[in-house]
Design an enzyme around this catalytic site. Structure first.
Site, PDB file in Angstrom:
ATOM      1  N   MET A   1      14.283 -18.343   4.187  1.00  0.00           N
ATOM      2  CA  MET A   1      15.524 -17.945   5.089  1.00  0.00           C
ATOM      3  C   MET A   1      15.637 -16.478   4.943  1.00  0.00           C
ATOM      4  O   MET A   1      16.649 -15.940   5.867  1.00  0.00           O
ATOM      5  CB  MET A   1      16.808 -18.959   4.947  1.00  0.00           C
ATOM      6  CG  MET A   1      16.495 -20.575   5.023  1.00  0.00           C
ATOM      7  SD  MET A   1      15.734 -21.239   6.455  1.00  0.00           S
ATOM      8  CE  MET A   1      15.778 -20.782   7.359  1.00  0.00           C
TER       9      MET A   1
ATOM     10  N   ILE B   1      11.693 -11.169   6.406  1.00  0.00           N
ATOM     11  CA  ILE B   1      10.630 -10.457   6.242  1.00  0.00           C
ATOM     12  C   ILE B   1      10.107  -9.447   6.672  1.00  0.00           C
ATOM     13  O   ILE B   1      10.027  -9.754   8.272  1.00  0.00           O
ATOM     14  CB  ILE B   1       8.972 -11.381   5.426  1.00  0.00           C
ATOM     15  CG1 ILE B   1       9.727 -12.143   4.497  1.00  0.00           C
ATOM     16  CG2 ILE B   1       8.277 -10.509   4.401  1.00  0.00           C
ATOM     17  CD1 ILE B   1      10.045 -12.342   2.911  1.00  0.00           C
TER      18      ILE B   1
ATOM     19  N   HIS C   1       7.134 -23.715  10.107  1.00  0.00           N
ATOM     20  CA  HIS C   1       8.908 -23.627  11.406  1.00  0.00           C
ATOM     21  C   HIS C   1       8.367 -24.692  11.927  1.00  0.00           C
ATOM     22  O   HIS C   1       7.485 -25.407  12.377  1.00  0.00           O
ATOM     23  CB  HIS C   1       8.381 -22.343  12.243  1.00  0.00           C
ATOM     24  CG  HIS C   1       9.475 -22.374  12.666  1.00  0.00           C
ATOM     25  ND1 HIS C   1      10.475 -21.784  12.500  1.00  0.00           N
ATOM     26  CD2 HIS C   1       9.595 -23.567  14.787  1.00  0.00           C
ATOM     27  CE1 HIS C   1      11.803 -21.811  13.748  1.00  0.00           C
ATOM     28  NE2 HIS C   1      11.528 -22.652  14.093  1.00  0.00           N
TER      29      HIS C   1
HETATM   30  C1  GAR Z   1      11.739 -27.096   6.527  1.00  0.00           C
HETATM   31  O1  GAR Z   1      11.663 -28.210   8.235  1.00  0.00           O
HETATM   32  C2  GAR Z   1      10.922 -25.547   7.777  1.00  0.00           C
HETATM   33  O2  GAR Z   1      10.252 -25.210   8.280  1.00  0.00           O
HETATM   34  C3  GAR Z   1      12.270 -24.744   7.438  1.00  0.00           C
HETATM   35  O3  GAR Z   1      13.134 -25.135   6.233  1.00  0.00           O
HETATM   36  C4  GAR Z   1      12.544 -26.324   6.196  1.00  0.00           C
HETATM   37  C5  GAR Z   1      12.947 -25.904   4.607  1.00  0.00           C
HETATM   38  O4  GAR Z   1      12.683 -27.637   4.075  1.00  0.00           O
HETATM   39  N1  GAR Z   1      11.890 -23.426   7.856  1.00  0.00           N
HETATM   40  C6  GAR Z   1      12.603 -22.711   9.373  1.00  0.00           C
HETATM   41  O5  GAR Z   1      13.791 -23.003   9.214  1.00  0.00           O
HETATM   42  C7  GAR Z   1      12.172 -21.210   8.606  1.00  0.00           C
HETATM   43  N2  GAR Z   1      12.172 -20.800   9.807  1.00  0.00           N
HETATM   44  P1  GAR Z   1      12.207 -27.726   2.186  1.00  0.00           P
HETATM   45  O6  GAR Z   1      13.535 -26.536   2.117  1.00  0.00           O
HETATM   46  O7  GAR Z   1      12.541 -28.995   2.686  1.00  0.00           O
HETATM   47  O8  GAR Z   1      10.999 -27.207   2.248  1.00  0.00           O
END
Ligand code: GAR
Length: 195
Positions: A91, A94, A110
Protein backbone atom coordinates in the site's frame (compact mmCIF):
# COMPACT_ATOMS: atom_id res chain seq x y z
CA UNK A 1 12.77 -16.61 -12.43
CA UNK A 2 13.51 -15.29 -8.95
CA UNK A 3 10.73 -13.20 -7.41
CA UNK A 4 10.31 -11.05 -4.32
CA UNK A 5 6.82 -10.25 -3.01
CA UNK A 6 5.93 -7.01 -1.20
CA UNK A 7 2.69 -6.56 0.74
CA UNK A 8 1.14 -4.66 3.61
CA UNK A 9 -1.78 -6.77 4.79
CA UNK A 10 -3.52 -10.09 5.00
CA UNK A 11 -1.44 -11.66 2.26
CA UNK A 12 -4.13 -13.80 0.65
CA UNK A 13 -2.55 -13.15 -2.76
CA UNK A 14 0.93 -13.99 -1.51
CA UNK A 15 -0.61 -17.17 -0.07
CA UNK A 16 -2.08 -18.01 -3.51
CA UNK A 17 1.39 -17.56 -5.05
CA UNK A 18 3.06 -19.64 -2.31
CA UNK A 19 0.49 -22.41 -2.73
CA UNK A 20 0.83 -22.48 -6.53
CA UNK A 21 4.60 -22.56 -6.18
CA UNK A 22 4.49 -25.43 -3.67
CA UNK A 23 2.36 -27.38 -6.18
CA UNK A 24 4.97 -26.61 -8.90
CA UNK A 25 2.40 -24.62 -10.89
CA UNK A 26 4.57 -21.53 -11.45
CA UNK A 27 7.03 -22.91 -14.01
CA UNK A 28 10.60 -22.16 -12.97
CA UNK A 29 9.65 -19.46 -10.42
CA UNK A 30 11.57 -19.30 -7.14
CA UNK A 31 10.17 -17.13 -4.33
CA UNK A 32 13.25 -15.50 -2.81
CA UNK A 33 11.61 -13.44 -0.10
CA UNK A 34 8.62 -11.52 1.20
CA UNK A 35 8.88 -8.02 2.66
CA UNK A 36 6.22 -6.00 4.46
CA UNK A 37 5.94 -2.50 5.90
CA UNK A 38 3.73 -3.97 8.69
CA UNK A 39 5.38 -5.99 11.46
CA UNK A 40 2.55 -8.36 12.27
CA UNK A 41 1.02 -8.67 8.83
CA UNK A 42 -0.57 -11.88 7.59
CA UNK A 43 1.70 -11.82 4.55
CA UNK A 44 4.79 -12.30 6.75
CA UNK A 45 3.21 -15.23 8.63
CA UNK A 46 2.24 -16.92 5.35
CA UNK A 47 5.83 -16.51 4.12
CA UNK A 48 7.24 -18.00 7.32
CA UNK A 49 4.78 -20.91 7.17
CA UNK A 50 6.17 -21.77 3.75
CA UNK A 51 9.78 -21.41 4.94
CA UNK A 52 10.43 -18.29 2.86
CA UNK A 53 12.64 -15.43 4.10
CA UNK A 54 9.99 -12.98 5.39
CA UNK A 55 10.97 -9.63 6.83
CA UNK A 56 9.47 -6.39 8.10
CA UNK A 57 11.18 -3.24 6.85
CA UNK A 58 10.25 0.15 8.25
CA UNK A 59 8.81 2.36 5.50
CA UNK A 60 7.91 5.57 7.33
CA UNK A 61 4.49 7.12 7.79
CA UNK A 62 4.02 8.67 4.36
CA UNK A 63 1.86 6.93 1.77
CA UNK A 64 4.88 7.26 -0.56
CA UNK A 65 8.00 5.11 -0.06
CA UNK A 66 10.50 7.94 0.45
CA UNK A 67 14.12 8.51 1.45
CA UNK A 68 15.75 7.44 3.70
CA UNK A 69 13.50 4.33 3.81
CA UNK A 70 13.46 3.77 0.06
CA UNK A 71 17.24 3.13 -0.14
CA UNK A 72 16.99 0.55 2.62
CA UNK A 73 14.17 -1.27 0.80
CA UNK A 74 16.15 -1.23 -2.44
CA UNK A 75 19.30 -2.58 -0.83
CA UNK A 76 17.51 -5.33 1.16
CA UNK A 77 15.65 -6.52 -1.95
CA UNK A 78 18.79 -6.30 -4.14
CA UNK A 79 20.58 -8.72 -1.82
CA UNK A 80 18.19 -11.39 -3.15
CA UNK A 81 18.90 -10.42 -6.77
CA UNK A 82 15.30 -10.91 -8.02
CA UNK A 83 14.20 -10.93 -11.67
CA UNK A 84 10.73 -9.65 -10.74
CA UNK A 85 9.12 -7.70 -7.88
CA UNK A 86 5.47 -8.55 -7.21
CA UNK A 87 3.38 -5.96 -5.36
CA UNK A 88 0.59 -8.00 -3.75
CA UNK A 89 -1.35 -5.53 -1.64
CA UNK A 90 1.64 -3.24 -1.05
CA UNK A 91 0.00 0.00 0.00
CA UNK A 92 2.95 2.39 -0.48
CA UNK A 93 3.41 4.38 -3.68
CA UNK A 94 6.67 3.46 -5.37
CA UNK A 95 8.72 6.16 -7.10
CA UNK A 96 10.98 6.21 -10.15
CA UNK A 97 14.23 5.43 -8.31
CA UNK A 98 12.80 2.16 -6.96
CA UNK A 99 11.32 1.16 -10.32
CA UNK A 100 14.57 1.76 -12.21
CA UNK A 101 16.62 0.02 -9.49
CA UNK A 102 14.82 -3.14 -10.65
CA UNK A 103 14.89 -2.30 -14.38
CA UNK A 104 11.12 -1.65 -14.43
CA UNK A 105 10.47 -5.31 -13.58
CA UNK A 106 7.80 -4.52 -11.00
CA UNK A 107 4.18 -5.70 -11.29
CA UNK A 108 1.16 -4.68 -9.23
CA UNK A 109 -2.22 -6.28 -8.59
CA UNK A 110 -5.24 -3.97 -8.42
CA UNK A 111 -8.85 -4.89 -7.51
CA UNK A 112 -10.65 -3.26 -10.45
CA UNK A 113 -10.64 -3.29 -14.23
CA UNK A 114 -8.18 -0.42 -14.72
CA UNK A 115 -8.33 2.33 -15.86
CA UNK A 116 -11.64 2.29 -13.95
CA UNK A 117 -11.49 2.84 -10.20
CA UNK A 118 -7.78 3.43 -9.51
CA UNK A 119 -6.62 4.30 -5.99
CA UNK A 120 -8.20 3.13 -2.76
CA UNK A 121 -11.47 1.26 -2.05
CA UNK A 122 -11.82 0.19 -5.68
CA UNK A 123 -14.27 -2.65 -5.02
CA UNK A 124 -16.52 -0.33 -3.00
CA UNK A 125 -16.30 2.35 -5.71
CA UNK A 126 -17.40 -0.15 -8.38
CA UNK A 127 -20.20 -1.47 -6.16
CA UNK A 128 -21.51 2.02 -5.38
CA UNK A 129 -21.37 3.09 -9.04
CA UNK A 130 -23.56 0.06 -9.79
CA UNK A 131 -21.36 -1.03 -12.69
CA UNK A 132 -22.31 -4.48 -13.93
CA UNK A 133 -18.81 -5.78 -14.52
CA UNK A 134 -15.67 -5.16 -12.48
CA UNK A 135 -12.66 -7.39 -11.79
CA UNK A 136 -8.94 -7.20 -11.23
CA UNK A 137 -5.84 -6.14 -13.14
CA UNK A 138 -2.14 -6.96 -13.11
CA UNK A 139 0.00 -4.18 -14.61
CA UNK A 140 3.60 -3.00 -14.87
CA UNK A 141 4.35 -0.31 -12.32
CA UNK A 142 5.32 3.17 -13.47
CA UNK A 143 5.28 6.59 -11.78
CA UNK A 144 1.52 6.99 -12.26
CA UNK A 145 -0.56 5.37 -9.53
CA UNK A 146 -2.27 2.28 -11.01
CA UNK A 147 -1.40 3.68 -14.44
CA UNK A 148 1.26 1.36 -15.91
CA UNK A 149 0.82 -0.90 -18.92
CA UNK A 150 -1.83 -3.55 -18.36
CA UNK A 151 -0.62 -7.17 -18.53
CA UNK A 152 -3.81 -9.13 -17.77
CA UNK A 153 -7.32 -8.70 -16.39
CA UNK A 154 -10.07 -10.94 -15.05
CA UNK A 155 -13.69 -9.80 -15.17
CA UNK A 156 -16.21 -10.30 -12.37
CA UNK A 157 -19.93 -9.83 -12.98
CA UNK A 158 -21.90 -7.88 -10.37
CA UNK A 159 -25.31 -9.48 -9.85
CA UNK A 160 -28.36 -7.73 -8.38
CA UNK A 161 -28.12 -9.95 -5.31
CA UNK A 162 -24.44 -9.14 -4.66
CA UNK A 163 -23.58 -7.23 -1.51
CA UNK A 164 -20.28 -5.40 -1.05
CA UNK A 165 -19.19 -8.42 0.97
CA UNK A 166 -20.01 -11.03 -1.70
CA UNK A 167 -18.52 -8.84 -4.43
CA UNK A 168 -15.31 -8.41 -2.44
CA UNK A 169 -15.04 -12.19 -2.10
CA UNK A 170 -15.59 -12.66 -5.84
CA UNK A 171 -12.92 -10.11 -6.78
CA UNK A 172 -10.43 -11.68 -4.36
CA UNK A 173 -11.11 -15.14 -5.78
CA UNK A 174 -10.41 -13.77 -9.27
CA UNK A 175 -7.18 -12.15 -8.01
CA UNK A 176 -5.96 -15.43 -6.52
CA UNK A 177 -6.16 -16.99 -9.99
CA UNK A 178 -4.96 -14.01 -12.07
CA UNK A 179 -1.76 -13.11 -10.21
CA UNK A 180 -0.22 -16.63 -10.16
CA UNK A 181 -1.17 -17.05 -13.83
CA UNK A 182 0.69 -13.85 -14.79
CA UNK A 183 3.75 -14.98 -12.80
CA UNK A 184 3.67 -18.31 -14.62
CA UNK A 185 3.29 -16.51 -17.98
CA UNK A 186 6.35 -14.37 -17.26
CA UNK A 187 8.39 -17.36 -16.15
CA UNK A 188 7.40 -19.39 -19.22
CA UNK A 189 8.16 -16.48 -21.57
CA UNK A 190 4.53 -16.21 -22.70
CA UNK A 191 4.41 -12.67 -21.32
CA UNK A 192 7.25 -10.28 -22.23
CA UNK A 193 9.24 -8.26 -19.72
CA UNK A 194 9.62 -4.53 -20.47
CA UNK A 195 12.74 -3.79 -22.55
C1 GAR B 1 -5.81 -6.99 -3.00
O1 GAR B 1 -7.20 -6.92 -3.21
C2 GAR B 1 -5.07 -6.10 -3.97
O2 GAR B 1 -5.67 -6.04 -5.24
C3 GAR B 1 -5.14 -4.77 -3.27
O3 GAR B 1 -4.91 -5.07 -1.91
C4 GAR B 1 -5.47 -6.36 -1.63
C5 GAR B 1 -4.44 -7.17 -0.87
O4 GAR B 1 -5.02 -8.31 -0.34
N1 GAR B 1 -4.19 -3.84 -3.80
C6 GAR B 1 -4.43 -2.57 -4.02
O5 GAR B 1 -5.50 -2.04 -3.76
C7 GAR B 1 -3.28 -1.78 -4.63
N2 GAR B 1 -3.75 -0.61 -5.28
P1 GAR B 1 -4.13 -9.45 0.30
O6 GAR B 1 -3.23 -8.79 1.35
O7 GAR B 1 -5.10 -10.40 0.94
O8 GAR B 1 -3.32 -10.09 -0.79
Amino acid sequence: MKIVILGSGKGSNAYAILKSSSKKQLGNTIIQGIFSDYKNSGILSHGKDFGIHSEYIHAGDSYVLKEPFQDNWISKIKQLNPDLIVLAGFMKIIKEKFISAFNKKVINLHPSLLPSFPGLNSIKQAYEKKVKITGCTVHWVNETVDGGEIIAQEAVRIMNYDTLHTLTKKVHTAEHILLPSVIKGLSDGEIDFPS
